[in-house]
Design a protein around this motif. Sequence first.
Motif, PDB file in Angstrom:
ATOM      1  N   THR A   1       0.803  -1.228   0.000  1.00 33.93           N
ATOM      2  CA  THR A   1       0.000   0.000   0.000  1.00 33.93           C
ATOM      3  C   THR A   1       0.836   1.277   0.000  1.00 33.93           C
ATOM      4  O   THR A   1       0.387   2.292  -0.511  1.00 33.93           O
ATOM      5  CB  THR A   1      -0.927   0.022   1.233  1.00 33.93           C
ATOM      6  OG1 THR A   1      -0.149  -0.289   2.381  1.00 33.93           O
ATOM      7  CG2 THR A   1      -2.038  -0.978   1.085  1.00 33.93           C
ATOM      8  N   ASN A   2       2.052   1.224   0.555  1.00 38.27           N
ATOM      9  CA  ASN A   2       2.839   2.450   0.641  1.00 38.27           C
ATOM     10  C   ASN A   2       3.664   2.754  -0.605  1.00 38.27           C
ATOM     11  O   ASN A   2       4.299   3.788  -0.674  1.00 38.27           O
ATOM     12  CB  ASN A   2       3.783   2.398   1.848  1.00 38.27           C
ATOM     13  CG  ASN A   2       3.090   2.867   3.108  1.00 38.27           C
ATOM     14  OD1 ASN A   2       2.149   3.660   3.032  1.00 38.27           O
ATOM     15  ND2 ASN A   2       3.532   2.384   4.250  1.00 38.27           N
ATOM     16  N   LEU A   3       3.685   1.833  -1.547  1.00 37.68           N
ATOM     17  CA  LEU A   3       4.478   2.048  -2.759  1.00 37.68           C
ATOM     18  C   LEU A   3       3.535   2.371  -3.918  1.00 37.68           C
ATOM     19  O   LEU A   3       2.328   2.167  -3.832  1.00 37.68           O
ATOM     20  CB  LEU A   3       5.304   0.799  -3.066  1.00 37.68           C
ATOM     21  CG  LEU A   3       6.415   0.483  -2.059  1.00 37.68           C
ATOM     22  CD1 LEU A   3       7.167  -0.776  -2.463  1.00 37.68           C
ATOM     23  CD2 LEU A   3       7.384   1.641  -1.901  1.00 37.68           C
ATOM     24  N   PRO A   4       4.090   2.883  -5.028  1.00 40.84           N
ATOM     25  CA  PRO A   4       3.238   3.215  -6.166  1.00 40.84           C
ATOM     26  C   PRO A   4       2.437   2.009  -6.655  1.00 40.84           C
ATOM     27  O   PRO A   4       2.907   0.873  -6.591  1.00 40.84           O
ATOM     28  CB  PRO A   4       4.247   3.654  -7.236  1.00 40.84           C
ATOM     29  CG  PRO A   4       5.440   4.090  -6.473  1.00 40.84           C
ATOM     30  CD  PRO A   4       5.479   3.271  -5.233  1.00 40.84           C
ATOM     31  N   LEU A   5       1.249   2.282  -7.169  1.00 46.93           N
ATOM     32  CA  LEU A   5       0.389   1.233  -7.708  1.00 46.93           C
ATOM     33  C   LEU A   5       1.126   0.380  -8.738  1.00 46.93           C
ATOM     34  O   LEU A   5       1.016  -0.847  -8.748  1.00 46.93           O
ATOM     35  CB  LEU A   5      -0.845   1.884  -8.350  1.00 46.93           C
ATOM     36  CG  LEU A   5      -1.802   0.949  -9.065  1.00 46.93           C
ATOM     37  CD1 LEU A   5      -2.411  -0.030  -8.077  1.00 46.93           C
ATOM     38  CD2 LEU A   5      -2.890   1.731  -9.778  1.00 46.93           C
ATOM     39  N   ALA A   6       1.920   1.042  -9.590  1.00 44.31           N
ATOM     40  CA  ALA A   6       2.624   0.316 -10.654  1.00 44.31           C
ATOM     41  C   ALA A   6       3.506  -0.787 -10.048  1.00 44.31           C
ATOM     42  O   ALA A   6       3.586  -1.887 -10.605  1.00 44.31           O
ATOM     43  CB  ALA A   6       3.476   1.280 -11.472  1.00 44.31           C
TER      44      ALA A   6
END
Lengths: 316, 194, 314
Positions: free
Chosen positions: B35-40
């Motif tokens: 959740t804390n990283l980019p969606l990609a």
Amino acid sequence: MVGAGVVEAYGVMLSASLGDSYAITETLVRAAPMIFTGLAVAIAFRAKFWNIGAEGQLLAGAVASCFVGAIPMPGYLAMLLMALAGAAAGALVALVPATLRVKFKVDDVVSSLLLNSVIYYALMALIEGPWKDTFSGYPISPPIEDSANFPVLIEGTRLHLGVVVALIAAPLCWFLISRTTLGFRIRVTGENPEAARYGGINVQRVLLSTALLSGALAGLAGVGEVGGVHFQVMSDISPGYGYSGIVVAMLARLNPLGVVPAAIFLAAVMTGAEAMSRATGVPAFLSDVIQGTALLAMLVALLFTAYRIRRVGASA
Amino acid sequence: MTIAGKTVAQFTPREVQALGLGRIPEDRMTTGLVTNLPLADSMVLPRIGTEAFSRNGLLNPAAIRAFAEAQIKAYDIRCPGPMVRAGALSGGNLQKALLARELAFDPKVLIVSQPTRGLDIGAARFIHEKFLAMRARGCGIIVIGEDLEELLMLSDRIAVMYEGRIAGTLDSADATVARLGLMMTGAGRTEEAA
Amino acid sequence: MSAVFEQIFQVGFLAAIIRIATPLAFATLGEMFSERAGVLNLGIEGIMLLSAMAGFTAASLSGSLWLGVLVAVLVGAAMGALHALFTVALGLSQHVCGIGVTLFCSGLAYFLYRLIFGQQSVPPSIDGFKPVAIPLLSDIPVLGPAVFNQFTLVYLAIIAVPLAAFVLYRTPWGLSVRMVGENPRAADSAGVSVIATRFQAVILGGALMGLAGAFLTMAQFNAFTFGVVSGRGWVAIALVVFGRWDPWRSAGAALLFAFVDALQLRMQASGLGHIPYEAFLMLPFIFTIVAMAFMSRNAVAPSALLKPFRREER
């Protein structure tokens, strides 16, 4: 120390750390080991490998590189081998808490902290015992070969090759974290190990790789101190650079590029505090107080930015 | 369980993937996404080591971004872009993103747990359509769930688990909510025996 | 073999074990209370150091050792409160805050010590606590002089262990501590204030760490040096794991560590003079790491350890 005294004291602190070009080189020399330990901690914490052992890894790197540097051989070969030996020693030390965590579920914080004491006493036993410099009789190691001393870049200063290596290491680490698959795996493992495992990442292997990398970087901090500053190993070769690395990494918000300014800031505080101590008699340990305060202040600041983001996110 | 003649029980997640098994976990936020990283990043996570997204250990940011953008478009994932924090997306959009990540590489078998729990009707229908399209292309889909209406609508066959064992298997033509309900209480076995 | 045995069961050796174990027992109990409430306190090393320094200074300036102990306890409690402020009230990373508290406290201890005492070639010392023999009990052979002819703080430590067990397992407050450390959500809905209980536990823990520091500078060494704590705080954290978060076992772990430490001191003193004494100083730390490797697999930490509590998060 009241009123004008305070202003004067801070004036001394500032001019001694950043006032002229010599002061700046001294600050950079101080910053170099903290750049390395800061990078070591930043990379480890990214994977949530709680490596509090940068201090011991630094010492191990110093000892290993000093051993190698004392062997007569062509200068640049010696420097290269010193760096390799120091990095390897640091990496091996860091592998201990990582392995204990992966295999035996031992808390990495505790084991890496305890290991600092083990390495420190091992170093002391070496320089008090078999490795004691017979020439001086003091508890210090014999010096490395003159040819292995890192070249000084600006005549009349102590600015050595190791400082440049440290400055290059930071963008390399940034590249590693943000542009390689290992870096990707480190980031994902640190943020959410369960999703990482589910997504096919071998979390244990990532932790071990992170430990090797982190330990090698901390080991290089020791190499720089031996090759560029002290040319031998003594008990106070590190005034806690390993612990300062934690402060540096947190100030940099675990971003390798931020490690450089953060380390320079702390180095300026240290050199400044020492000068202030000489001029006004205020103990130089002020810099340690500032370090601790800076770390805690940074954490609170991070919290409030996080709150703001959350609130902005909620209203959007 | 076997895929193309190979038993999968003792494989690591990575090996299972390589065999062509797609999985969508029950708990999107903790097991599926970071959740804390980019969606990609979450969308390419299972395939980050493949030629599509990296070479010689170096990431291909352009390819990662392009993949995520393409999927966002194809699956109508509502978000500001591929670099947004995955945790900022709504449940339905997260589920679509996970579906996109698994379906993009043509799995032979797909295992999904509670695929539409907590989603709005629009997102649920979208996901059902995708399942049916995948089935038409020859992908085996195993849906694990408690929503009997959904299972009846989607399935060809329904197996009922009771106390850790399969209590019975029905063709969906024969299955009714009442019958499934009875089997779920453990009565299925006696009925079958009778 | 019997010679070794004799060596070990000498009165002096037993007394040394008790003496070494005392600060560890205080520190370990302090860390245990904190962790039972769900808060890892890595500030322990620095809190012990600052308390040791503050207590020493107060005793040295006032001439009253008990005032020194009081100051050390208050400083420890205050630093516990600081750690709780960051980790409990603000919910920040317990790892990083603990390191921050240790750095802050150690820096402050060194700084204030230099400010007050200046740089002296011989570090100032005080007339520390003297052993107090307990009538009758101290007459028991071997055990008497070893255990019952000790500093008052040692007796305090011996009382502290059952007292800690009683508080933790037999009082409503102890129940609250265990609840907020295991299942804060349930504690909250049962009407226990998670924040307040954690604050209290971490502050109590800090006070105990303060006692540990006081013992070092006012009974064991009677002076403050920069290496006065030298890793004892970190050891205490390991001992809590080793003692499985239980007061009795933790005290046992402290005794075991003290035994190894006393043994290495004996080895230093006995005819192995050609080996640098630092080689022996490593042994207790290595022992602790190895012991952790054996113990950690089955160690079950309080479930909510390291997890900040926020009410709105469901």
